[in-house]
Design a protein around this motif. Structure first.
Motif, PDB file in Angstrom:
ATOM      1  N   LEU A 104       0.864  -1.173   0.000  1.00  0.00           N
ATOM      2  CA  LEU A 104       0.000   0.000   0.000  1.00  0.00           C
ATOM      3  C   LEU A 104       0.902   1.225   0.000  1.00  0.00           C
ATOM      4  CD1 LEU A 104      -2.888   1.094   0.254  1.00  0.00           C
ATOM      5  CD2 LEU A 104      -2.664   0.873   2.724  1.00  0.00           C
ATOM      6  N   ASP A 105       0.925   1.962  -1.109  1.00  0.00           N
ATOM      7  CA  ASP A 105       1.865   3.075  -1.195  1.00  0.00           C
ATOM      8  C   ASP A 105       1.186   4.424  -0.938  1.00  0.00           C
ATOM      9  OD1 ASP A 105       0.739   3.879  -3.679  1.00  0.00           O
ATOM     10  OD2 ASP A 105       2.140   2.620  -4.773  1.00  0.00           O
ATOM     11  N   ASP A 106       2.029   5.425  -0.713  1.00  0.00           N
ATOM     12  CA  ASP A 106       1.545   6.767  -0.379  1.00  0.00           C
ATOM     13  C   ASP A 106       0.666   7.356  -1.473  1.00  0.00           C
ATOM     14  OD1 ASP A 106       2.810   6.837   2.094  1.00  0.00           O
ATOM     15  OD2 ASP A 106       4.648   7.726   1.277  1.00  0.00           O
ATOM     16  N   ALA A 107       0.981   7.094  -2.719  1.00  0.00           N
ATOM     17  CA  ALA A 107       0.190   7.650  -3.821  1.00  0.00           C
ATOM     18  C   ALA A 107      -1.258   7.147  -3.769  1.00  0.00           C
ATOM     19  CB  ALA A 107       0.828   7.303  -5.165  1.00  0.00           C
ATOM     20  N   VAL A 108      -1.454   5.886  -3.449  1.00  0.00           N
ATOM     21  CA  VAL A 108      -2.811   5.339  -3.338  1.00  0.00           C
ATOM     22  C   VAL A 108      -3.540   5.995  -2.172  1.00  0.00           C
ATOM     23  CG1 VAL A 108      -4.146   3.254  -2.814  1.00  0.00           C
ATOM     24  CG2 VAL A 108      -2.259   3.156  -4.452  1.00  0.00           C
ATOM     25  N   LEU A 109      -2.870   6.085  -1.034  1.00  0.00           N
ATOM     26  CA  LEU A 109      -3.503   6.713   0.134  1.00  0.00           C
ATOM     27  C   LEU A 109      -3.817   8.180  -0.119  1.00  0.00           C
ATOM     28  CD1 LEU A 109      -1.412   5.044   2.968  1.00  0.00           C
ATOM     29  CD2 LEU A 109      -3.818   4.616   2.406  1.00  0.00           C
ATOM     30  N   ASP A 110      -2.904   8.894  -0.782  1.00  0.00           N
ATOM     31  CA  ASP A 110      -3.156  10.299  -1.117  1.00  0.00           C
ATOM     32  C   ASP A 110      -4.355  10.423  -2.055  1.00  0.00           C
ATOM     33  OD1 ASP A 110      -1.013  11.044   0.469  1.00  0.00           O
ATOM     34  OD2 ASP A 110       0.359  11.327  -1.226  1.00  0.00           O
ATOM     35  N   GLY A 111      -4.459   9.532  -3.028  1.00  0.00           N
ATOM     36  CA  GLY A 111      -5.590   9.542  -3.945  1.00  0.00           C
ATOM     37  C   GLY A 111      -6.905   9.269  -3.231  1.00  0.00           C
ATOM     38  N   ILE A 112      -6.885   8.336  -2.291  1.00  0.00           N
ATOM     39  CA  ILE A 112      -8.083   8.030  -1.508  1.00  0.00           C
ATOM     40  C   ILE A 112      -8.490   9.235  -0.660  1.00  0.00           C
ATOM     41  CG2 ILE A 112      -8.945   6.649   0.425  1.00  0.00           C
ATOM     42  CD1 ILE A 112      -7.269   4.295  -0.778  1.00  0.00           C
ATOM     43  N   ARG A 113      -7.533   9.838  -0.001  1.00  0.00           N
ATOM     44  CA  ARG A 113      -7.834  11.023   0.821  1.00  0.00           C
ATOM     45  C   ARG A 113      -8.431  12.144  -0.030  1.00  0.00           C
ATOM     46  NH1 ARG A 113      -2.618   9.584   3.205  1.00  0.00           N
ATOM     47  NH2 ARG A 113      -3.035   8.681   5.258  1.00  0.00           N
ATOM     48  N   ALA A 114      -7.867  12.367  -1.207  1.00  0.00           N
ATOM     49  CA  ALA A 114      -8.380  13.415  -2.097  1.00  0.00           C
ATOM     50  C   ALA A 114      -9.792  13.081  -2.573  1.00  0.00           C
ATOM     51  CB  ALA A 114      -7.442  13.599  -3.287  1.00  0.00           C
ATOM     52  N   ALA A 115     -10.027  11.820  -2.926  1.00  0.00           N
ATOM     53  CA  ALA A 115     -11.335  11.417  -3.452  1.00  0.00           C
ATOM     54  C   ALA A 115     -12.430  11.463  -2.389  1.00  0.00           C
ATOM     55  CB  ALA A 115     -11.238  10.016  -4.047  1.00  0.00           C
ATOM     56  N   THR A 116     -12.057  11.368  -1.120  1.00  0.00           N
ATOM     57  CA  THR A 116     -13.047  11.338  -0.045  1.00  0.00           C
ATOM     58  C   THR A 116     -13.077  12.628   0.769  1.00  0.00           C
ATOM     59  OG1 THR A 116     -11.446  10.294   1.448  1.00  0.00           O
ATOM     60  CG2 THR A 116     -12.904   8.824   0.196  1.00  0.00           C
ATOM     61  N   ALA A 117     -12.298  13.611   0.388  1.00  0.00           N
ATOM     62  CA  ALA A 117     -12.163  14.845   1.182  1.00  0.00           C
ATOM     63  C   ALA A 117     -13.491  15.565   1.410  1.00  0.00           C
ATOM     64  CB  ALA A 117     -11.157  15.784   0.520  1.00  0.00           C
ATOM     65  N   ASN A 118     -14.390  15.525   0.427  1.00  0.00           N
ATOM     66  CA  ASN A 118     -15.660  16.239   0.571  1.00  0.00           C
ATOM     67  C   ASN A 118     -16.777  15.344   1.124  1.00  0.00           C
ATOM     68  OD1 ASN A 118     -16.184  14.632  -1.589  1.00  0.00           O
ATOM     69  ND2 ASN A 118     -16.779  16.277  -2.991  1.00  0.00           N
ATOM     70  N   GLY A 119     -16.427  14.148   1.596  1.00  0.00           N
ATOM     71  CA  GLY A 119     -17.417  13.245   2.182  1.00  0.00           C
ATOM     72  C   GLY A 119     -17.968  12.205   1.245  1.00  0.00           C
ATOM     73  N   ASP A 120     -17.565  12.250  -0.023  1.00  0.00           N
ATOM     74  CA  ASP A 120     -18.034  11.248  -0.986  1.00  0.00           C
ATOM     75  C   ASP A 120     -17.389   9.895  -0.708  1.00  0.00           C
ATOM     76  OD1 ASP A 120     -19.576  13.093  -2.320  1.00  0.00           O
ATOM     77  OD2 ASP A 120     -18.099  13.452  -3.898  1.00  0.00           O
ATOM     78  N   ARG A 151     -18.787  10.881   8.974  1.00  0.00           N
ATOM     79  CA  ARG A 151     -19.509  12.143   9.121  1.00  0.00           C
ATOM     80  C   ARG A 151     -19.407  12.627  10.562  1.00  0.00           C
ATOM     81  NH1 ARG A 151     -23.451   9.180   5.682  1.00  0.00           N
ATOM     82  NH2 ARG A 151     -23.118  10.020   3.609  1.00  0.00           N
ATOM     83  N   ALA A 152     -19.294  13.932  10.740  1.00  0.00           N
ATOM     84  CA  ALA A 152     -19.260  14.514  12.075  1.00  0.00           C
ATOM     85  C   ALA A 152     -20.648  14.341  12.715  1.00  0.00           C
ATOM     86  CB  ALA A 152     -18.880  15.983  12.024  1.00  0.00           C
ATOM     87  N   ARG A 153     -20.641  14.033  13.962  1.00  0.00           N
ATOM     88  CA  ARG A 153     -21.928  13.835  14.671  1.00  0.00           C
ATOM     89  C   ARG A 153     -22.363  15.085  15.361  1.00  0.00           C
ATOM     90  NH1 ARG A 153     -22.407   7.871  16.936  1.00  0.00           N
ATOM     91  NH2 ARG A 153     -21.772   6.831  15.072  1.00  0.00           N
TER      92      ARG A 153
END
Length: 153
Positions: A104-120, A151-153
């Motif tokens: 599991l490399d940093d590029a994959v994790l960075d991509g996941i973080r970017a793709a989910t940043a707005n809650g999607d 999601r924040a509660r």
């Protein structure tokens, strides 16, 4: 809620977990930073199929939890992560000891973080090859992992 455990503890638990223990599956490495795992399946009389090769269910099982667990632990408590789908292609008969490695490399994790940043939600396909002692591919596996920020509660 995901449990935070050390990689060393989880490796030990998985090695005595009945679905792995009684299938001949051993977790040989699980990195402290959750970025690498190495899993072996040794051939025994009790995990061969009708024609004397590795049982396909054991080949799939040896890969089953790793992408989800590694992704969840690497991202941390702010994420929901679960397996959504999986598929396996049997390339050649598996004999002897077979190995699967997960990185599991940093590029994959960075991509996941970017793709989910707005809650999607983000659906990510991970791929793994299971190889024999000659490094020949025995099976190719794909796992689709669902990832979303909590999601924040």
């Amino acid at each position: 809620m995901a449990r935070r455990v050390s990689a060393r503890t989880l490796r030990r638990v998985l090695n005595i977990w009945p679905p792995f223990l009684f299938s001949g599956i051993r977790v040989r490495e699980l990195a402290d930073d959750w970025r690498h795992a190495r899993v072996e399946l040794r051939e025994h009389w009790y995990n061969r199929n009708f024609v004397g090769t590795h049982f396909g269910g054991s080949l799939f099982a040896m890969t089953d939890p790793f992408w989800m667990i590694m992704t969840l632990q690497a991202l941390g408590d702010g994420y929901i992560v679960w397996d959504q789908a999986g598929e396996i292609e049997f390339v050649k008969p598996g004999r002897g000891t077979v190995v699967a490695e997960f990185r599991l490399d940093d590029a994959v994790l960075d991509g996941i973080r970017a793709a989910t940043a707005n809650g999607d939600k983000h659906l990510h396909w991970f791929e793994t090859e299971i190889r024999d002692h000659d490094h020949a591919v025995v099976a190719r596996l794909r796992k689709r992992v669902y990832i979303r920020r909590k999601r924040a509660r």
